[in-house]
Design a protein around this motif. Structure first.
Motif, PDB file in Angstrom:
ATOM      1  N   GLN A   1       0.819  -1.215   0.000  1.00  0.00           N
ATOM      2  CA  GLN A   1       0.000   0.000   0.000  1.00  0.00           C
ATOM      3  C   GLN A   1       0.853   1.266   0.000  1.00  0.00           C
ATOM      4  O   GLN A   1       0.323   2.378   0.046  1.00  0.00           O
ATOM      5  CB  GLN A   1      -0.906   0.017   1.237  1.00  0.00           C
ATOM      6  CG  GLN A   1      -1.892  -1.119   1.316  1.00  0.00           C
ATOM      7  CD  GLN A   1      -2.971  -0.993   0.247  1.00  0.00           C
ATOM      8  OE1 GLN A   1      -3.753  -0.059   0.244  1.00  0.00           O
ATOM      9  NE2 GLN A   1      -2.991  -1.944  -0.686  1.00  0.00           N
TER      10      GLN A   1
ATOM     11  N   GLU B   1       0.075   4.480   3.537  1.00  0.00           N
ATOM     12  CA  GLU B   1      -0.542   4.406   2.207  1.00  0.00           C
ATOM     13  C   GLU B   1      -0.088   5.582   1.363  1.00  0.00           C
ATOM     14  O   GLU B   1      -0.023   6.712   1.853  1.00  0.00           O
ATOM     15  CB  GLU B   1      -2.072   4.476   2.313  1.00  0.00           C
ATOM     16  CG  GLU B   1      -2.700   3.314   3.039  1.00  0.00           C
ATOM     17  CD  GLU B   1      -4.184   3.528   3.271  1.00  0.00           C
ATOM     18  OE1 GLU B   1      -4.736   4.527   2.787  1.00  0.00           O
ATOM     19  OE2 GLU B   1      -4.767   2.692   3.968  1.00  0.00           O
TER      20      GLU B   1
ATOM     21  N   LEU C   1      -0.798   7.368  -2.629  1.00  0.00           N
ATOM     22  CA  LEU C   1      -1.670   7.347  -3.795  1.00  0.00           C
ATOM     23  C   LEU C   1      -1.224   8.453  -4.754  1.00  0.00           C
ATOM     24  O   LEU C   1      -0.970   9.586  -4.334  1.00  0.00           O
ATOM     25  CB  LEU C   1      -3.131   7.564  -3.397  1.00  0.00           C
ATOM     26  CG  LEU C   1      -4.141   7.271  -4.505  1.00  0.00           C
ATOM     27  CD1 LEU C   1      -4.167   5.785  -4.847  1.00  0.00           C
ATOM     28  CD2 LEU C   1      -5.541   7.714  -4.096  1.00  0.00           C
TER      29      LEU C   1
ATOM     30  N   ILE D   1      -1.260   3.195  -6.402  1.00  0.00           N
ATOM     31  CA  ILE D   1      -0.522   3.247  -5.135  1.00  0.00           C
ATOM     32  C   ILE D   1       0.963   3.459  -5.415  1.00  0.00           C
ATOM     33  O   ILE D   1       1.648   4.167  -4.677  1.00  0.00           O
ATOM     34  CB  ILE D   1      -0.742   1.942  -4.355  1.00  0.00           C
ATOM     35  CG1 ILE D   1      -2.198   1.876  -3.863  1.00  0.00           C
ATOM     36  CG2 ILE D   1       0.242   1.824  -3.188  1.00  0.00           C
ATOM     37  CD1 ILE D   1      -2.595   0.529  -3.313  1.00  0.00           C
TER      38      ILE D   1
ATOM     39  N   ILE E   1      -6.162  -0.761  -4.055  1.00  0.00           N
ATOM     40  CA  ILE E   1      -6.441   0.418  -3.229  1.00  0.00           C
ATOM     41  C   ILE E   1      -7.484   0.033  -2.181  1.00  0.00           C
ATOM     42  O   ILE E   1      -8.561  -0.447  -2.525  1.00  0.00           O
ATOM     43  CB  ILE E   1      -6.953   1.580  -4.112  1.00  0.00           C
ATOM     44  CG1 ILE E   1      -5.876   1.987  -5.116  1.00  0.00           C
ATOM     45  CG2 ILE E   1      -7.363   2.775  -3.257  1.00  0.00           C
ATOM     46  CD1 ILE E   1      -6.358   2.966  -6.182  1.00  0.00           C
TER      47      ILE E   1
END
Lengths: 473, 446
Positions: free
Chosen positions: B115, B174, B176, B202, B291
């Protein structure tokens, strides 16, 4: 210590600090910079299963630093208001200009004087949860007593107090205390195996004086009536038909159908369906539409906007002519006009954008009863939950929680859970009658354009000759 | 930085117990974000920020309060917690509130769910800016009908740390990366239809950088000269970009809160066949690289792969520890992590065969929905009405865009009219819902 100095003390800054941060923000050649300090305390208290058994408090604190270079924006925020962290944020925001070092002129500081648009006579910080609990309990009792079919009640009191300190490169310094209060109630009723729900709310910028028996009675009555009505309601046959929009909450039509399309960021980018319409006739001369930030205590009111511009009453449409877009500083500069006090933001985490405040239509001359009786076959709507618009195509929608069929000039069967869709310019031009009963709806309206913003809306009853009503074929 | 917020969480937990909580849960997070927005051929917006927050769930004498603050200096934090405990004591008791059973906690030791991109800090500002400019250049001045283009590169890095007084400790990282594009075009009259596209990943290296602007432009140009169609029953194909809108009311209706509050059209339907036999919803919580994948939920409870709806039968509601006690039902999961929708319960991430083109051909003619415009669903009954945008098609070929139309019905009935479930979910989405096709759907137009 003056109130201004108290506010500066809250954020741990001096006037010299503010000037220094602006100087850093403009160090790469930006045209304008501002600092938006915010300290917000919000509280909520909730009732569920007949008990007031949920509580919460939330503190948010920080400063947003913005630099404009023409119509381009650099933005950064920090939650730590040490000079070091704020300087770092100012340097980041300055990057939008990306030019050479430019020494800024000394800033002459002047306080922004503004007319108060709200007050908290009884500040929320002086009142504990114990002072609020009886109102939720009373609301719960009234709803259960009103109808035997009531099965569940969820109710909530929310309040917030936001302290703002604003400073910009023009030398404007301003501070404000912005209260907000709201009550919402949702009721679930069950009868003969059918379940229905309804909601009602009230919201104002005010203090603890908001909580009265009267407002609790109003909400209880409204939520019970709305929910009970749903048991009889149907989803009607769909298609194009005349729609009578009831007074008050039908202001959602203005918000979605034209309000967003009048926000000047879309227009300066030429992406709004109203981009070429300034100064042109767009609807009946009987129609005037206003976006107003000056209604005392209204949820959408502001003393000054979030870029240091005084609030005002802005005629968007005056006697059928598109009179003004809703401007922030960027769009006002683009159109070489004055900003209209519509530069608003959710919090210090966001850059300001042109946003509505309280958007409503002025009363006309017709009577609501006459408007309804003029419709042979159509629909009357006065209870909504949400809406949306496509700015460029102009297609807007709003979701009708309840209303009535109109058959031969009379309200007949109740209807529910239908979406209505139309096109903004067409719908405005298709308003063929305006009643004399304009009123503001004081529900918890919240606009979600990129970020959340408290607004309100209002409307007299109007007849739109043609909209597309969702339904069963 | 992460050690600082761990220390803050531990201090907050100690203070919560010191001031009278019998138990408490503390969550701290720190988030770094940046975005670079290009309008036409100029950088329009530059936005960078780092924020942190502290969330407290306090259990005091069978009472429960939920608090948050981003002011974590020692003195201020202590005062905040002291006041929070005092406030919580003033409300009514709720004996159903407590931390979850310890034995359900995630205990670690599972493989990395991938992640987090460790290269996050190494991606330079000029590179981010270049990506946004490159995306805009795919649209800018590419067609004389284009009036405005916008593109944005955005990234975020979130770290969350969670502890409670029963000894749970968990953390997650995480990242993104997203590219998005919007294109507005001039139609006849005053209309300026617009469209968009986005790609997310990611991992920075997996972000699809080319084609996003082109896709947005093609979608916008395709919307020129729409026609309003007659009201009637049509086959409806819903694109995988927006098909989650159809599934969302079902997920809401499965929540323990909705069931307990008697505000769900799926109440008393557990283990019943409500939906068609080829309708499967599953939670692939441990799908590596997807995700939203996670090993523990917001209560610290270990997630697991679950068949939520299997062959049309509702297998479980979303029951957390609170609603487990209130409803006297076993704890399941508080909500889906990576939701999948398939015709047979077998999720694969290979090449899609039953994709949009195939489904348009199979369904012959109807309305292909690419966007929803407002609308809502009645949570008690499942009745819905949505505005739609999209296209009319015949023989699998798109003929023209539509305008000002609504679709109305009941979610359960609609899903029982499901005729095709694609195998083409977008990996950029948290919910992996493919193209869906329904027959005999009520559209309102002229």
């Amino acid at each position: 210590m003056t109130k201004l100095h108290e506010m500066m003390s809250l954020f741990g800054v001096t006037e010299e600090d503010l000037k220094r941060l602006i100087s850093i923000a403009l160090s790469k050649g930006g045209d304008y910079a501002d600092l938006y300090f915010e300290h917000s305390i919000s509280n909520e208290l909730s009732l569920r299963d007949k008990e007031v058994n949920g509580a919460g408090s939330h503190i948010d604190y920080g400063v947003g630093i913005r630099v404009l270079s023409g119509d381009r924006t650099g933005y950064a925020y920090t939650e730590i208001t040490s000079l070091r962290e704020m300087e770092k944020a100012a340097k980041v925001a300055s990057g939008i200009a990306n030019g050479n070092f430019k020494a800024t002129e000394p800033i002459v500081v002047f306080p922004l004087l503004f007319t108060p648009r709200y007050s908290a006579l009884l500040p929320w910080e002086d009142h504990t949860i114990s002072d609020k609990i009886p109102y939720l309990q009373e609301l719960n009792s009234l709803i259960f007593e009103a109808d035997k079919r009531v099965n569940k009640v969820i109710a909530r009191i929310s309040d917030s107090t936001t302290k703002i300190l604003f400073f910009n490169s023009l030398g404007v310094i301003a501070f404000d205390n912005r209260p907000m209060a709201s009550i919402t109630a949702t009721c679930i009723m069950e009868s003969e195996g059918k379940v229905e729900n309804g909601s009602a709310s009230r919201s104002f910028r005010c203090g603890y004086e908001f909580l009265t028996k009267e407002v609790i009675n109003e909400i209880a009555g409204e939520v019970v009536n709305k929910t009970a009505l749903s048991f009889e309601a149907i989803q009607p046959s769909g298609g194009e038909m005349p729609v009578v929009m009831g007074a008050g909450s039908s202001g959602i039509l203005l918000h979605e159908a034209i309000g967003h399309s009048f926000e000047a960021d879309f227009n300066r980018m030429n992406t709004s369906i109203f981009s070429d319409k300034l100064g042109k006739k767009i609807c009946s001369e009987e129609i005037s539409v206003i976006d107003d930030g000056t209604i005392f205590g209204n949820r959408g009111s502001i003393g000054f906007d979030d870029e240091g511009v005084l609030s005002q009453k802005t005629f968007m449409v005056k006697n059928g002519i598109l009179n003004s877009y809703l401007h922030d500083r960027i769009s006002a500069n683009f159109y070489k006009t004055a900003p209209t006090g519509n530069g608003r933001r959710e919090s210090f985490r966001y850059m300001p954008l042109p946003r509505m405040r309280a958007t409503y239509m002025e009363s006309g001359k017709s009577k609501e009863a006459d408007i309804i009786s003029s419709v042979k076959k159509g629909i009357f709507v006065d209870n909504f939950s949400n809406g949306q618009v496509q700015i460029g195509a102009g297609d807007f929608t709003f979701f009708v929680k309840s209303g009535y069929l109109i058959e031969n000039g009379k309200l007949t069967k109740s209807v529910k859970d239908i979406n209505i869709i139309g096109n903004g310019p067409d719908a405005l031009a298709d308003i063929v009658a305006v009643a004399d009963n304009s009123q503001i709806d004081n529900g918890t309206w919240t606009c979600g354009k990129e970020q959340y913003c408290a607004v309100s809306c209002g409307m007299p009853s109007v007849l739109v000759s043609k909209l597309t009503v969702g339904g069963i074929n | 930085m992460t050690e600082n917020i761990k220390d803050t969480a531990r201090r907050a937990l100690e203070l919560s117990l010191k001031y009278g909580c019998q138990s408490a849960k503390i969550v701290t997070d720190i988030s770094t974000q940046s975005s670079y927005t290009v309008r036409d051929d100029k950088l329009d917006r530059l936005h960078q920020s780092t924020g942190s927050s502290l969330y407290l769930q306090l259990y005091v004498d069978e009472r429960y309060g939920c608090y948050s603050s981003n002011r974590t200096e020692p003195g201020e934090l202590e005062n905040f917690i002291k006041n929070a405990v005092t406030a919580t004591r003033l409300i009514a008791s709720d004996p159903f509130r407590s931390l979850p059973p310890k034995e359900l906690y995630y205990k670690g030791g599972k493989p990395d769910l991938k992640q987090f991109d460790s290269s996050f800090e190494n991606i330079s500002q000029p590179e981010k800016s270049r990506i946004a400019f490159s995306c805009a250049s795919e649209m800018y001045k590419k067609d004389k009908r284009i009036i405005s283009v916008n593109s944005e590169f955005g990234d975020s890095n979130d770290y969350t740390y969670m502890i409670d007084s029963q000894g749970f400790e968990g953390e997650s990282k995480e990242t993104l990366f997203t590219i998005s594009a919007e294109c507005s075009v001039k139609d006849k009259g005053d209309s300026r239809p617009e469209s968009w596209w986005y790609e997310s990943s990611i991992l920075f290296e997996n972000l699809k950088r080319e084609g996003c602007g082109t896709k947005a432009m093609e979608r916008a140009l395709a919307r020129l000269q729409p026609k309003k169609m007659k009201s009637g029953k049509y086959t409806m194909v819903v694109e995988n970009t927006v098909s989650s809108r159809i599934i969302s009311p079902v997920i809401s209706a499965l929540s323990g809160a909705a069931i307990q509050q008697n505000n769900s059209f799926l109440k008393d339907k557990l283990h019943s066949r409500i939906f068609p036999s080829d309708f499967y919803l599953s939670d692939k919580a441990h799908l590596i690289g997807a995700i939203g994948s996670r090993y523990f939920d917001g209560e610290g409870i270990a997630t697991k792969e679950m068949n939520i709806i299997e062959a049309g039968v509702i297998n479980c509601y979303f029951i957390n520890s609170y609603y487990s006690k209130k409803l006297d039902m076993p704890i399941t999961i508080e909500g889906p992590s990576v939701l999948t929708c398939t015709p047979d319960g077998k999720f694969t991430s290979g090449v899609a065969e039953n994709n949009l083109d195939a489904i348009l051909k199979k369904t012959d003619k109807g309305i292909f929905v690419t966007g929803f415009n407002g609308g809502n669903t009645n949570s008690s009954t499942g009745d819905f009405s949505f505005g739609v945008q999209g296209f009319y098609y015949e023989n699998g070929v798109i003929l023209h865009p539509i305008k000002e139309m609504n679709v109305t019905g009941n979610i359960v009935s609609l899903l029982n009219n499901l005729i095709f479930t694609g195998d083409d979910p977008r990996k950029s989405s948290r919910w992996l819902i493919p193209t869906l096709a329904f027959e005999s759907v009520d559209f309102s137009g002229t």
